[in-house]
Design a protein around this motif. Sequence first.
Motif, PDB file in Angstrom:
ATOM      1  N   TRP A  61       1.005  10.564  12.040  1.00 31.63           N
ATOM      2  CA  TRP A  61       1.357  11.067  10.707  1.00 31.63           C
ATOM      3  C   TRP A  61       1.643  12.561  10.725  1.00 31.63           C
ATOM      4  CZ3 TRP A  61      -1.332  14.587   7.617  1.00 31.63           C
ATOM      5  CH2 TRP A  61      -1.022  14.602   6.252  1.00 31.63           C
ATOM      6  N   CYS A 115       0.866  -1.187   0.000  1.00 36.37           N
ATOM      7  CA  CYS A 115       0.000   0.000   0.000  1.00 36.37           C
ATOM      8  C   CYS A 115       0.900   1.233   0.000  1.00 36.37           C
ATOM      9  CB  CYS A 115      -0.903  -0.021   1.232  1.00 36.37           C
ATOM     10  SG  CYS A 115      -2.242   1.175   1.201  1.00 36.37           S
ATOM     11  N   ASP A 173      -4.572   5.892  -3.776  1.00 38.92           N
ATOM     12  CA  ASP A 173      -5.026   4.520  -3.975  1.00 38.92           C
ATOM     13  C   ASP A 173      -6.285   4.530  -4.836  1.00 38.92           C
ATOM     14  OD1 ASP A 173      -2.953   3.798  -2.366  1.00 38.92           O
ATOM     15  OD2 ASP A 173      -4.155   3.587  -0.554  1.00 38.92           O
ATOM     16  N   LEU A 206      -3.857  13.681   0.621  1.00 41.40           N
ATOM     17  CA  LEU A 206      -4.760  12.527   0.553  1.00 41.40           C
ATOM     18  C   LEU A 206      -4.195  11.455  -0.351  1.00 41.40           C
ATOM     19  CD1 LEU A 206      -8.190  14.392   0.376  1.00 41.40           C
ATOM     20  CD2 LEU A 206      -7.330  12.998   2.278  1.00 41.40           C
ATOM     21  N   ASN A 207      -4.690  10.230  -0.166  1.00 41.90           N
ATOM     22  CA  ASN A 207      -4.127   9.045  -0.810  1.00 41.90           C
ATOM     23  C   ASN A 207      -4.359   9.025  -2.312  1.00 41.90           C
ATOM     24  OD1 ASN A 207      -6.978   8.672  -0.215  1.00 41.90           O
ATOM     25  ND2 ASN A 207      -6.721   6.596  -1.006  1.00 41.90           N
ATOM     26  N   SER A 227     -10.071   8.257   0.902  1.00 40.84           N
ATOM     27  CA  SER A 227     -10.282   7.218   1.910  1.00 40.84           C
ATOM     28  C   SER A 227      -9.122   7.078   2.887  1.00 40.84           C
ATOM     29  CB  SER A 227     -10.519   5.864   1.226  1.00 40.84           C
ATOM     30  OG  SER A 227      -9.364   5.441   0.518  1.00 40.84           O
ATOM     31  N   ALA A 228      -8.006   7.784   2.671  1.00 42.63           N
ATOM     32  CA  ALA A 228      -6.840   7.608   3.537  1.00 42.63           C
ATOM     33  C   ALA A 228      -5.909   8.809   3.385  1.00 42.63           C
ATOM     34  CB  ALA A 228      -6.105   6.310   3.185  1.00 42.63           C
ATOM     35  N   LEU A 229      -4.896   8.830   4.246  1.00 45.24           N
ATOM     36  CA  LEU A 229      -3.852   9.839   4.172  1.00 45.24           C
ATOM     37  C   LEU A 229      -2.787   9.422   3.177  1.00 45.24           C
ATOM     38  CD1 LEU A 229      -3.381  10.175   8.038  1.00 45.24           C
ATOM     39  CD2 LEU A 229      -4.521  11.871   6.579  1.00 45.24           C
ATOM     40  N   ALA A 230      -2.152  10.398   2.548  1.00 47.32           N
ATOM     41  CA  ALA A 230      -0.986  10.109   1.714  1.00 47.32           C
ATOM     42  C   ALA A 230       0.193   9.838   2.629  1.00 47.32           C
ATOM     43  CB  ALA A 230      -0.684  11.282   0.793  1.00 47.32           C
ATOM     44  N   THR A 248       1.019   4.257  -1.002  1.00 48.23           N
ATOM     45  CA  THR A 248       0.714   5.685  -0.976  1.00 48.23           C
ATOM     46  C   THR A 248      -0.203   6.103   0.155  1.00 48.23           C
ATOM     47  OG1 THR A 248      -1.171   5.392  -2.458  1.00 48.23           O
ATOM     48  CG2 THR A 248       0.966   5.829  -3.474  1.00 48.23           C
ATOM     49  N   SER A 249      -0.537   5.217   1.092  1.00 50.87           N
ATOM     50  CA  SER A 249      -1.567   5.614   2.050  1.00 50.87           C
ATOM     51  C   SER A 249      -1.315   5.114   3.459  1.00 50.87           C
ATOM     52  CB  SER A 249      -2.930   5.104   1.575  1.00 50.87           C
ATOM     53  OG  SER A 249      -2.988   3.707   1.644  1.00 50.87           O
TER      54      SER A 249
END
Length: 772
Positions: free
Chosen positions: A252, A240, A745, A742-743, A750-753, A242-243
């Motif tokens: 983070w 994974c 993916d 931001l991600n 949906s997630a953090l970068a 990038t996130s």
Amino acid sequence: MNSLVRALEHHQLVSAFERVTDNCFTGYAFDPASPERRLIIDILLDGVSIALVRAERFDRRLLDLGSIDGCHAFLFQADANLLVGQRLLHACIANTGTPVGRPVDLLRASVSKRTRTHRTGSVSWNAGLRLFGTVRARGGLAPDIRVRDGSRVVAQTRPRRWPVTRSAGLDADECPFSLHLPDSYADGLVHRLRVEDGSGLELEGSPLSILAFANGLKRLLPVGPASADDLRAEWFDQLCPTSLPFDRYPDWIAHVDAGPSDTTGSVRVVLIGTDGLDETQADLECQTLRRWSAAWIDAVGGAFAPEDMDEAVTGDLGEEDIVVFVRTGTSLTTDALAGLADALRTSPDSVAAYGDVEVERDGSAHPVFFGAFDYERQLEQGYATALFAVRIDAIREALARRPTSLERLFLALLEGPAGTGDRIVHRPGVIAHVAGWQPADTERLCAATRDHLAARGIAAEVRPSTGGIFPAVHVRRAADAGLVSIVIPTRDRVDLLETCIASIRARTQPGQYEIVVIDNDSSDPSTHRLFETLARDGVRIVACPGSFNYALLNNVGVAAAQGERVLLLNNDVEIRSDSWLTELASRLERDVGAVGAVLRWPNGIVQHGGVVLGPGFSAADAFNDCSGEDPGHGDLLRVAHEASAATAACLLVRRSDYLALGGFDADTFPVLFNDVDFCLRLRARGLRVIVTPHLDILHHESASRGRDDAPSRRGRYRRELTALRNRWGEVLAADPAYSPFLNLDPYPFSALAAAPRPAMPRRRLLPGVLRA
């Protein structure tokens, strides 16, 4: 013939046809007047057609002949027995008879001595710094593979892995290879590379546009001796890359730096309200920007007296040239003032700046990362007023409109030279923790938006809506009267088409629309019976035969449309709310090029909430991992907002804009990414793309034509994705509407970068693209 359905100009054809081996033939064909078209070639043996091939392979020679990407070559390999006793093999453009090159005399023509690109091999890139491909051996030896950046060789390898059998789809003389590019190419920038064999012949698939980032999690770990943490981080980056999940935000954020800010200069800080005044003042004392003055004004329910604001901004003003507005109770990061001031000073023609925020959720801080300024979102959410800075000259003009709230003051900036936001700058990175919203905030936003639209001379209804972490209102402008042409491409699947049209009729006022069905070779008798029924009811059926080309079908439909506005609609869409067409039409303002909709699958899960550029160095639907009740990141599924692109499954445009751009690019993007490319071309002209959630539409995605990732379609997918990367690479790398924190993916928002991308202050215009 309409310009959207161009006929080939035969006299301009650039072509060749020759023999490569005893039974293998190659050539190329393209029209310089439309060099992005991929022509169909008819192969004839002594006058009898024996095969059809598409001219879409790469040949390096074509780059010197005017081809944009060199992908106009073709290959034909005949059964050797078929050629026995035959005399002449020739090629022509299918259905036209226009010759391609010169015929090959099978009894006299010798085999070409030049090794062609298709005899060399192929290369592809999926992600990261690794390239994969195959190369053909010569004399039992595999040639070197070289990667060039311009004239410079940046990587090379010699294949060492040989196929044991042909079961993997490789010929006996094909050798697979992989190579790693230098770490310096993991810099978050788009690079265009050429890959060639040892003889300098380019591999099919070259040139490549790549985008890679440095290791994510490993980069966040403290520097020190190698440990098990390094191994775990490397494994995580591979799975994974990038996130990180949002619940890792506290760890983070401690390692993330939004970049340096200029701490020189002086600003005026205006504090509004009473609750939390002492805490906010304490945060001011800790600012890295040390030269500031502050004024405080009382506010009841967030509303203040205009004369109090005048005094706070201009009273006892020294050398301050920037005013920062802060609601009391807001916790500031130490670089909040410096970050906002720096964003304005590095963008000389900007008038205002804002940043990202944290909100309280389930007892912990949760980040909300914004995109470049979004006028539609500001109207419906007031999101940028949590903490913002304005140049002193611009604020004086806004104060002349006598605002009584920060929401109204901010919108007043947009009634002057800032228009709808081209001169508002976003500084990526969290600069404040804001308190939760109250019912009074919605009422205040309602009044501010209503007054602003009235000041701009726009008739609109503004009513409270339901937000999640921010207030929300629903804006519905008075839509222009006039016919909307609903264009629906279809091939059979009578059940889908019947449901789609029945739902339109049940939910739409008669006389407001016309329906134009584009029939792509339907063969089911029940479909034709439906066509007859529809035609009697006023639906126009337009035939567009041939292989499936979604872009061309829409072009033909728009050419046949009679309305000034055209709604592109898939046949697998079902309308489930009244006033849906009015909602879409009300968004098509003068500076808006396209309006899309939040679409849901039948199970209620969001299928589309706009298009985000960047995931997989491509484009992805936003929020298609969210339930119907999910407000989305920053409540984006509760308010209308801008996106860089939207799906043509439901897309309203002006017919004049569509025709001015030449419609969808049916040659380069016949099936995929045609809507993304079209929206980006609109945005390059300075037009906005809006997505609205204020309707209920189901989308049975790809129900009629199947999935694009099916094995039989992967070749087409790769070709159209490569074209998207080559045309819009810099934009894919930095979507203005999507935060670099931001991600990237497959599920945006949906997630953090894990490793944030470059986070310079940015504007709403596309990066590296000038307005046409």
